[in-house]
Design a protein around this motif. Structure first.
Motif, PDB file in Angstrom:
ATOM      1  N   LYS A  11      40.516  31.216  45.687  1.00  0.00           N
ATOM      2  CA  LYS A  11      40.385  32.626  45.316  1.00  0.00           C
ATOM      3  C   LYS A  11      39.554  32.684  44.044  1.00  0.00           C
ATOM      4  O   LYS A  11      39.851  31.974  43.081  1.00  0.00           O
ATOM      5  CB  LYS A  11      41.755  33.239  45.030  1.00  0.00           C
ATOM      6  N   ASP A  22      39.331  35.304  42.233  1.00  0.00           N
ATOM      7  CA  ASP A  22      40.064  36.107  41.258  1.00  0.00           C
ATOM      8  C   ASP A  22      41.517  36.242  41.707  1.00  0.00           C
ATOM      9  O   ASP A  22      41.871  35.841  42.798  1.00  0.00           O
ATOM     10  CB  ASP A  22      39.395  37.477  41.072  1.00  0.00           C
ATOM     11  N   GLU A  32      43.497  38.681  42.602  1.00  0.00           N
ATOM     12  CA  GLU A  32      43.953  39.578  43.666  1.00  0.00           C
ATOM     13  C   GLU A  32      42.975  39.652  44.847  1.00  0.00           C
ATOM     14  O   GLU A  32      43.001  40.615  45.600  1.00  0.00           O
ATOM     15  CB  GLU A  32      44.204  40.980  43.099  1.00  0.00           C
ATOM     16  N   THR A  33      42.073  38.669  44.983  1.00  0.00           N
ATOM     17  CA  THR A  33      41.102  38.708  46.080  1.00  0.00           C
ATOM     18  C   THR A  33      41.604  37.883  47.267  1.00  0.00           C
ATOM     19  O   THR A  33      42.599  37.169  47.179  1.00  0.00           O
ATOM     20  CB  THR A  33      39.748  38.137  45.627  1.00  0.00           C
TER      21      THR A  33
END
Lengths: 213, 213
Positions: free
Chosen positions: B134, B136, B138-139
């Motif tokens: 990921k 980031d 919250e991706t």
């Protein structure tokens, strides 16, 4: 050849990840040769041909090459494009009794090398990274055997093929050779089909080193 | 233990395919223990916690186990289900400095063994079969590094874990342990998410032997 970009390594126990060196697209030379003979046939003719081959030789086995190059610091997969919208991995059907490795080398010569190459070009066929089966001639492929226990009609095996730091590619005029980024392939079944769209996942366990030549 | 069902082998050069023995679901005993403490928090609190951990320790690494059993002559994957619709592989986050293997064994003990097990249960952690990153907190996860060249914020590594011919599973009461067939997982991202839905592909290169005990 200094390594300019290595997959992130957290210093834990993943030192045994398999490393794949890839080289810039600009290291390679591309040109074309006479169009390959295509089997002009209807879908019905094709189904008949596959069935008759199955009756004679058993399950059809295809071997296909996963070949990577580097572009914009991101791994790209080499694909053959025909008729503007059909994408294929270089490879093809094994002859009866032919080994995976020999069959794949034969197909790579016919699809990516000069006609008078005479096996001068060496192809480094590495490990099998995935397999797909079709339970019937005209069905979708699945990455597991039919749960019915029936013998599958077709098997497609994907092999990682490692390129040297330079190479000529001579491609039949009726195909285009493309370098497609991982991020465009991933889960893009609509454009590329399930097998090609799943290749980024199959490669994720490897450590990809982008080498500057 | 006679082998009753072997992946189709065409007699060609694929004799080096890695074999994974799997045993019937009925070989295993399942019971429950006290509910595991859950981190009750809002999504915003979770994002803050992940960010603060990243600042302190760098990339978050999760290790997860791919564990197979046989049912109806088809391989099934063991998944933990919580709140009726969230499916997870057994595993979890590594502690700073902890190795993949030790971290995964610790997580398997806490999620699948009795609380007083004290490392009596042996877990055979085999090879890493896939990785997801990921870019980031919250991706979505992707099976390749962010092409921006940025350091990813989270990495999830899938390890094949081989079961012996019998085993007790003691699962916290707030989870259900399910055996889900390959054919239900394949490309079913909507239910299981990309990582779990891609596991049939990652396993396709192995030869799965269904062993009768």
């Amino acid at each position: 050849m200094p390594i300019i970009n290595t997959r992130w390594n957290n210093g834990n126990s993943d030192g045994d990840r398999l490393v794949v060196d890839i080289f810039p697209l600009s290291s390679y030379y591309f040109s074309s040769k006479a169009a390959a003979a295509s089997k002009d046939e209807t879908l019905a003719d094709r189904a008949l041909r596959l069935k008759s081959n199955y009756d004679a030789y058993g399950m059809r086995t295809c071997v296909e090459a996963v070949i990577l190059v580097e572009l914009f610091k991101h791994p790209h997969l080499l694909l053959l494009q025909s008729k503007n919208c059909i994408y294929k991995l270089p490879g093809g059907r094994l002859r009866p009794g032919e080994s995976d490795i020999n069959g794949l080398k034969r197909k790579l010569l016919s699809k990516l090398c000069a006609d008078d190459d005479n096996y001068r070009t060496h192809w480094e066929v590495s490990e099998c990274i995935g397999m797909w089966w079709k339970s019937d001639f005209e069905t979708l492929p699945y990455p597991y055997l039919p749960s019915s226990g029936r013998t599958p009609k077709e098997c497609t095996k994907l092999y990682l093929v490692k390129l040297p730091s330079n190479r000529d590619f001579i491609v039949p005029k009726n195909f285009k050779l493309l370098a497609v980024p991982m991020c465009q392939l991933h889960e893009n079944r609509k454009t590329f089909g399930s097998i090609i769209a799943g290749i980024p996942q199959l490669l994720s366990r490897f450590s990809i080193n982008m080498v500057r030549t």
